[in-house]
Design an enzyme around this catalytic site. Structure first.
Site, mmCIF file in Angstrom:
data_model
loop_
_atom_site.group_PDB
_atom_site.id
_atom_site.type_symbol
_atom_site.label_atom_id
_atom_site.label_comp_id
_atom_site.label_asym_id
_atom_site.label_seq_id
_atom_site.Cartn_x
_atom_site.Cartn_y
_atom_site.Cartn_z
ATOM 1 N N HIS A 79 0.881 -1.187 0.000
ATOM 2 C CA HIS A 79 0.000 0.000 0.000
ATOM 3 C C HIS A 79 0.907 1.221 0.000
ATOM 4 O O HIS A 79 1.886 1.273 0.753
ATOM 5 C CB HIS A 79 -0.867 -0.052 1.260
ATOM 6 C CG HIS A 79 -1.785 1.100 1.477
ATOM 7 N ND1 HIS A 79 -2.297 1.869 0.459
ATOM 8 C CD2 HIS A 79 -2.318 1.609 2.629
ATOM 9 C CE1 HIS A 79 -3.097 2.793 0.971
ATOM 10 N NE2 HIS A 79 -3.121 2.666 2.287
ATOM 11 N N GLU A 81 0.210 4.421 0.743
ATOM 12 C CA GLU A 81 -0.027 5.567 1.619
ATOM 13 C C GLU A 81 1.204 5.798 2.500
ATOM 14 O O GLU A 81 1.939 4.863 2.842
ATOM 15 C CB GLU A 81 -1.280 5.347 2.472
ATOM 16 C CG GLU A 81 -1.786 6.636 3.088
ATOM 17 C CD GLU A 81 -3.199 6.533 3.667
ATOM 18 O OE1 GLU A 81 -3.788 5.441 3.646
ATOM 19 O OE2 GLU A 81 -3.709 7.571 4.151
ATOM 20 N N ASP A 83 1.998 6.313 5.464
ATOM 21 C CA ASP A 83 2.309 5.651 6.735
ATOM 22 C C ASP A 83 2.908 4.263 6.517
ATOM 23 O O ASP A 83 3.395 3.643 7.470
ATOM 24 C CB ASP A 83 1.067 5.568 7.639
ATOM 25 C CG ASP A 83 -0.137 4.973 6.943
ATOM 26 O OD1 ASP A 83 -0.306 5.185 5.734
ATOM 27 O OD2 ASP A 83 -0.925 4.291 7.627
ATOM 28 N N HIS A 147 -7.968 0.175 1.502
ATOM 29 C CA HIS A 147 -8.932 1.208 1.225
ATOM 30 C C HIS A 147 -8.493 2.196 0.144
ATOM 31 O O HIS A 147 -9.166 3.203 -0.063
ATOM 32 C CB HIS A 147 -9.244 1.967 2.525
ATOM 33 C CG HIS A 147 -8.070 2.744 3.063
ATOM 34 N ND1 HIS A 147 -8.136 4.093 3.264
ATOM 35 C CD2 HIS A 147 -6.821 2.383 3.388
ATOM 36 C CE1 HIS A 147 -6.977 4.516 3.727
ATOM 37 N NE2 HIS A 147 -6.162 3.499 3.804
ATOM 38 N N ASP A 166 -3.489 -2.629 5.788
ATOM 39 C CA ASP A 166 -4.450 -1.936 6.658
ATOM 40 C C ASP A 166 -5.560 -2.864 7.157
ATOM 41 O O ASP A 166 -6.063 -2.704 8.278
ATOM 42 C CB ASP A 166 -5.093 -0.763 5.914
ATOM 43 C CG ASP A 166 -4.215 0.476 5.890
ATOM 44 O OD1 ASP A 166 -3.430 0.673 6.835
ATOM 45 O OD2 ASP A 166 -4.319 1.260 4.928
ATOM 46 N N HIS A 227 -0.804 -2.097 11.019
ATOM 47 C CA HIS A 227 -0.982 -1.240 12.203
ATOM 48 C C HIS A 227 -1.407 -2.122 13.370
ATOM 49 O O HIS A 227 -2.285 -2.978 13.226
ATOM 50 C CB HIS A 227 -2.075 -0.193 11.984
ATOM 51 C CG HIS A 227 -1.796 0.809 10.921
ATOM 52 N ND1 HIS A 227 -0.737 1.686 10.983
ATOM 53 C CD2 HIS A 227 -2.453 1.097 9.773
ATOM 54 C CE1 HIS A 227 -0.752 2.468 9.911
ATOM 55 N NE2 HIS A 227 -1.770 2.133 9.155
HETATM 56 FE FE1 FEO Z 1 -4.067 3.360 4.285
HETATM 57 FE FE2 FEO Z 1 -2.386 2.722 7.058
HETATM 58 O O1 FEO Z 1 -2.848 3.713 5.612
#
Ligand code: FEO
Length: 494
Positions: A79, A81, A83, A147, A166, A227
């Site tokens: 992913h 993004e 983070d 997402h 995620d 996460h």
């Molecule tokens: Fe879609 Fe943990 O960022």
């Protein structure tokens, strides 16, 4: 610091105890988070994801204590993004030609953030595999819009670990890495907060993707999220929980949220809550002032509720801005199968309540009659608010047998009860009852066979069954599997 995950897999991520904001300031993190990166050392050495860009230096420092970076054979970016891929720039400065395995959509996102189109990208699709030696393979599973369009998961055979990114994660920080080591209430609270605030709009995709993964019929011994914790004890529990949440989830719960200029609308909220409790003591009633309470907590409660009351004082003949913001968020989250009612105090006109009612209807809620009270509610008006709560709660009760019929009901003499605003979606008029249209359940784009989709070579007059499998929704770029018959949707809206 690294943490042993399983066999030759180590966690090389970053904990972030102090972070409070995510997605700008839209998602408040109450328990910190972690950015999970994993190092797999088989015959090939593989890095799965990186960490947030703010921790690039620490990430590399930590990684270099574990391994010579040049030993990394390739990187998997599940992913793009920031983070997760934020530390890529710093990492690629050290190992510039290392292959990066990702989806085609991720290349657009990664280049868009890091501005290095020359990086050695290797595009993968669902079912593609890489042999990493020792009889182990990585299998890639695209997960578009879970997402972001670029999202994917990676499954490691042999160890049976699903790197889910995620999905199945939570913003939760703990010195322990595994799900069986942490406070279970805290963990599930954060899982629900994450799902309800971020993944709710994509629930139909969640269900489809989980079924797809399960259809591979491979064992899942661990789910290593990006996460929070790693699911090692009964890892499929979170899969089953997601299936439940994705299925128009609701509990026997009613949420009331409001904003109040002079405490009058708050008084109404309290009386409505009492009325609900009068007729249905078993229902959980939660009351929030949007100006004072955590927005994400309110949205999580809406997610859990069968119905919501939304209240606002009237200010300049419109609702108060924080309520307008909440309704915008609720519209975007696309809750399904929930009921709602508007209320509020006013002085010389009650425009806020009418607007709330219309917005709730447009957002797909089944709206009940609204309630307005002029100026500060006196004793009589408070009784009427309480009665209003009783009447609506009765309507909403999932189990009519649970009603307490012994409680005498006060005659409903509400100061002003507005009739529901009739809001018929324009689309209903445009599509006859027997139309063959299909609707994208993610973004509501409508495929009309009479029009086709010439941009993708689908000529006017093409029936849905004849639309090719490569067709993508022009708005959200998802495939045919997320479309449903429009007529069904229309029936529900009418
Ligand atoms: Fe879609 Fe943990 O960022």
């Amino acid at each position: 610091m690294t943490i042993h995950v399983k066999n030759n897999i180590h966690w090389v991520g970053q904990r972030d105890w102090e972070v409070q904001d995510f997605h700008g300031t839209e998602y408040k993190m109450t328990k910190g988070t972690s950015y999970n990166s994993y190092l797999i050392r088989e015959e090939k050495t593989v890095l799965i994801d990186t960490v947030d860009h703010r921790f690039s230096h620490q990430f590399l420092q930590n990684l270099e204590m574990e391994i010579d970076l040049k030993e990394i054979d390739f990187i998997v970016v599940n992913h793009a993004e920031e983070d997760h891929s934020g530390a890529l720039s710093a990492l690629m400065e050290k190992i510039p030609n290392t292959p990066i395995y990702c989806t085609e959509a991720a290349i657009d996102s990664i280049v868009g953030h890091h501005h290095h189109p020359e990086w050695n990208f290797k595009t993968v699709k669902t079912g593609d595999t890489i042999d990493i030696g020792n009889n182990k393979q990585l299998i890639f599973i695209e997960a578009p819009m879970l997402h972001w369009p670029d999202s994917m998961m990676t499954y490691l055979t042999g160890d049976s670990v699903l790197f889910s990114n995620d999905a199945f994660g939570q913003h939760y920080c703990d010195e322990h890495l595994f799900n069986d080591e942490v406070d279970q209430n805290e963990l599930m609270d954060q899982c629900l907060r994450y799902y309800s605030n971020i993944l709710t709009p994509f629930s139909s995709l969640v269900t489809a993707k989980i079924k797809e993964v399960l259809s591979f019929n491979v064992p899942v011994d661990m789910i290593a999220t990006s996460h929070g914790i790693v699911w090692r004890d009964n890892p499929t529990q979170i899969i089953h929980q997601y299936l439940e949440w994705a299925d128009n989830y609701q509990e026997d719960r009613i949420t009331i949220f409001y904003d109040s200029m002079s405490n009058n609308t708050r008084m109404m909220a309290d009386a409505i809550a009492q009325g609900i409790h009068d007729v249905d003591p078993k229902v959980a009633v939660k009351v929030f002032n949007v100006s004072k309470h955590d927005k994400n907590e309110i949205l999580a409660n809406v997610f859990r509720s069968k119905g919501v009351f939304v209240g606002s004082s009237t200010m300049n003949n419109v609702m108060m801005p924080k309520i307008a913001g909440m309704l915008e968020e609720i519209t975007g989250l696309r809750f399904k199968d929930k009921k709602a009612a508007a209320f509020g105090s006013y002085g010389w006109n009650g425009g806020a309540v009418d607007r709330i009612h219309a917005r709730l209807t447009d957002a797909g809620f089944e709206t009940a009659v609204s309630l307005k009270t002029k100026w500060r509610p006196d004793g009589k008006a408070m009784r009427e608010c309480r009665e209003h709560g009783r009447q609506i709660a009765k309507q909403w009760t999932l189990d009519s047998a649970s009603l307490i019929s012994a409680i005498p009901l006060v005659e409903p003499k509400v100061v002003t009860k507005e009739q529901p605003v009739q809001t018929t979606p324009i689309a209903v008029d445009e599509h006859p009852a027997d139309c063959q249209c299909m609707i994208c359940t993610v973004c509501n784009w409508i495929y009309d066979p009479a029009i086709g989709e010439p941009n993708q070579g689908v000529e006017p007059g093409t029936a849905w069954d004849d639309v090719p499998d490569y067709f993508l929704c022009p708005d959200c770029h998802l495939g045919k599997e997320v479309f449903a018959e429009y007529s069904k949707d229309k029936t529900e809206a009418a």
